[in-house]
Design a protein around this motif. Sequence first.
Motif, short mmCIF file in Angstrom:
data_model
loop_
_atom_site.label_atom_id
_atom_site.label_comp_id
_atom_site.label_asym_id
_atom_site.label_seq_id
_atom_site.Cartn_x
_atom_site.Cartn_y
_atom_site.Cartn_z
N MET A 1 0.85 -1.19 0.00
CA MET A 1 0.00 0.00 0.00
C MET A 1 0.88 1.24 0.00
O MET A 1 1.74 1.39 0.87
CB MET A 1 -0.94 -0.02 1.21
CG MET A 1 -1.88 -1.23 1.17
SD MET A 1 -2.98 -1.37 2.61
CE MET A 1 -4.21 -0.12 2.20
N LYS A 2 0.67 2.09 -1.00
CA LYS A 2 1.48 3.30 -1.16
C LYS A 2 0.86 4.48 -0.43
O LYS A 2 -0.36 4.68 -0.48
CB LYS A 2 1.60 3.68 -2.64
CG LYS A 2 2.34 2.68 -3.49
CD LYS A 2 2.34 3.17 -4.93
CE LYS A 2 3.05 2.24 -5.86
NZ LYS A 2 2.96 2.72 -7.27
N SER A 3 1.72 5.27 0.20
CA SER A 3 1.29 6.51 0.83
C SER A 3 2.41 7.54 0.67
O SER A 3 3.59 7.20 0.84
CB SER A 3 1.01 6.28 2.31
OG SER A 3 0.59 7.49 2.91
N GLU A 4 2.03 8.75 0.37
CA GLU A 4 3.03 9.81 0.32
C GLU A 4 3.39 10.18 1.75
O GLU A 4 2.49 10.44 2.57
CB GLU A 4 2.49 11.00 -0.46
CG GLU A 4 2.27 10.65 -1.92
CD GLU A 4 1.83 11.83 -2.77
OE1 GLU A 4 1.88 12.98 -2.30
OE2 GLU A 4 1.44 11.56 -3.93
N PRO A 5 4.68 10.21 2.08
CA PRO A 5 5.07 10.45 3.47
C PRO A 5 4.62 11.79 4.03
O PRO A 5 4.43 11.91 5.24
CB PRO A 5 6.59 10.33 3.47
CG PRO A 5 7.01 10.18 2.06
CD PRO A 5 5.80 9.95 1.22
N ASP A 6 4.40 12.80 3.17
CA ASP A 6 3.92 14.08 3.71
C ASP A 6 2.41 14.03 4.00
O ASP A 6 1.87 14.91 4.66
CB ASP A 6 4.27 15.25 2.79
CG ASP A 6 3.65 15.15 1.40
OD1 ASP A 6 3.11 14.09 1.05
OD2 ASP A 6 3.74 16.14 0.66
N GLU A 7 1.74 12.97 3.54
CA GLU A 7 0.32 12.80 3.87
C GLU A 7 0.14 11.82 5.02
O GLU A 7 -0.59 12.09 5.97
CB GLU A 7 -0.45 12.30 2.64
CG GLU A 7 -1.92 12.23 2.93
CD GLU A 7 -2.77 12.40 1.70
OE1 GLU A 7 -3.86 11.83 1.70
OE2 GLU A 7 -2.35 13.08 0.75
N CYS A 8 0.79 10.66 4.94
CA CYS A 8 0.76 9.68 6.03
C CYS A 8 1.99 8.78 5.89
O CYS A 8 2.02 7.90 5.04
CB CYS A 8 -0.51 8.84 6.02
SG CYS A 8 -0.57 7.66 7.42
#
Length: 168
Positions: free
Chosen positions: A12-19
Amino acid sequence: MSDHRARRFWLMKSEPDECSIDDALAAPDRTVPWVGVRNYQARNFMRDAMRPGDGVLFWHSGCEPPGISGLAEVASGPYPDPTQFDPASPYFDAAAKPDAPRWTLVDVRALRRTRFLVPAMLREHAALADMQVLRRGNRLSITPVTPEEWATVGRLLGRAPRGSQPAR
């Protein structure tokens, strides 16, 4: 698991500045709702295939370099993503209605931060050659991971992730 099926594995991908994995680890019960998925195939994975206890490779995307940053697990069954109904949300969908939601999410519980595994490191291993996240042009934010890929990543991390043994 109540449906007696083998545990599944996901990336599962998440942008680190979002989560980021650190954000998830700091959340109450180390659990975050996986909001904002607006791709039907990824939504269908959450809605139709994911179950609590499934393993998750937490992938930081939208950064240089991207890569696996932690291990997590699916912590809930699917339910409507509330951001689709919120006009102030970047994930608002005017076509979605509370009595007919279009978008689903699951909760994800972070288990631990791992050493950062970038695509070049993963590509060095023949067992990961067909891993969906490494395919040219793959942009899906959620992809299945085979039990063999899960176990290989576990070995790269220095120990097998929980649940990497195939079901008997």
